[in-house]
Design an enzyme around this catalytic site. Sequence first.
Site, PDB file in Angstrom:
ATOM      1  N   ASP A 129       0.838  -1.211   0.000  1.00  0.00           N
ATOM      2  CA  ASP A 129       0.000   0.000   0.000  1.00  0.00           C
ATOM      3  C   ASP A 129       0.871   1.258   0.000  1.00  0.00           C
ATOM      4  O   ASP A 129       0.596   2.228  -0.709  1.00  0.00           O
ATOM      5  CB  ASP A 129      -0.990   0.000   1.170  1.00  0.00           C
ATOM      6  N   ASP A 173       0.417  -7.054 -10.321  1.00  0.00           N
ATOM      7  CA  ASP A 173      -0.616  -6.774 -11.317  1.00  0.00           C
ATOM      8  C   ASP A 173      -1.010  -5.297 -11.220  1.00  0.00           C
ATOM      9  O   ASP A 173      -1.072  -4.566 -12.212  1.00  0.00           O
ATOM     10  CB  ASP A 173      -1.820  -7.686 -11.005  1.00  0.00           C
ATOM     11  N   ASP A 229       0.636  -1.763 -13.479  1.00  0.00           N
ATOM     12  CA  ASP A 229      -0.270  -0.906 -14.268  1.00  0.00           C
ATOM     13  C   ASP A 229      -0.160   0.539 -13.803  1.00  0.00           C
ATOM     14  O   ASP A 229      -0.146   1.464 -14.604  1.00  0.00           O
ATOM     15  CB  ASP A 229      -1.728  -1.364 -14.104  1.00  0.00           C
TER      16      ASP A 229
END
Length: 370
Positions: free
Chosen positions: A227, A251, A255
Amino acid sequence: MPANKKLLVLPGDGIGPEVMGQVGRVVEWFGDRRALKFEIEEGLVGGAAIDAQGTPLTDATMDKAMNADAVLLGAVGGPKWDNLPFAQKPERGLLRLRKDMALFANLRPAICFDALVSASSLKPEIVSGLDIMIVRELTGGVYFGSPRGIETLADGTRRGVNTQIYTTPEIHRVARVGFELARKRGNKLCSVEKANVMESGVLWREEVTKLHEAEYREVELSHMYADNCAMQLVRNPKQFDVIVTDNLFGDMLSDQAAMLTGSLGMLPSASLGDPDETGRRKALYEPVHGSAPDIAGQGIANPIACVLSFAMMLRYSLDLGGEADLVENAVRNVLASGKRTGDIALSGEATLSTAEMGAAVLAELETLGA
Ligand code: NAD
């Protein structure tokens, strides 16, 4: 120069064949001007393979992929095949390649070319000069762990279950890719997990630390919770050199990092397997973008992500870093001269077609390296 390196080219669907056509011109240029000859085979994957061969990837194409020095893929998918059952969809072809070649490390560079700083949603001073590499574990973790499924409980409510699992070898092999890359770059590796709330994260951190102490002491290693990493990537992305993380966090973070640089049409990727006894790794190179059905057939797609994927292939499968630099510098110069495809142009700017952008890259290659 390596003799007769075997490449399998799988253009796929939508804009895949359009952008791959421009890579074909670059490959030819290397043959003509740099005496770098490839043995190239072309095959079908995705919707194109479903239409012609009844399956998204034939066993014969899979065999060729297993025997190639590298596979270069365009993109798969499109509305024509959207209603097929899950097991027959175009994407299954790509998933089979990744699975059967055991491609466990996905490399996604996020490089911000100076000429495109204004295309980023972040302030220029945050992204200018950005050059980071995210290594995502690709074949383990919560996307594959069992038990998994959806069950109906005695009271009629339902429960969905997925399981995050990592073993020592899985962590070591992907961390090793991260350390090796860091050694060749800025010598810094940040390992990312959630060791504060997940046992698999505790193990990840301990095993990366052990490997560091045993084999990579000279690399500067840090650890970060996922996080916080998401936050740091938009606050101060240039603090990172190489990031290594698991499948799920990778993932999302890859991005996020990718979009720091502006456009999907610019982003290459590599997926690597374990080295065999000769040191050769199975490898698949592909742009991050999909088949872009909204612009397919119009000749306006940006071929740069696919061209840069070829550059990654030169660097990571053929150990030709100088040739990879040549391609990347050609792209950098084309962008610096103001040439743009539609996806990276500001409104009102003139735009090039796919073929014109390919020609511009070739002209720069000619200037830089003939
Ligand atoms: P997409 O990446 O194909 O397109 C998203 C947007 O970005 C579109 O507006 C598209 O025009 C634009 N874009 C993408 N690449 C571009 C390029 N090179 N130049 C200019 N503009 C570009 O994603 P999507 O629309 O979500 O998916 C379309 C199809 O592609 C679906 O069938 C999806 O399953 C498939 N897909 C395949 C892959 C892959 O092959 N690895 C990855 C993602 C999506």
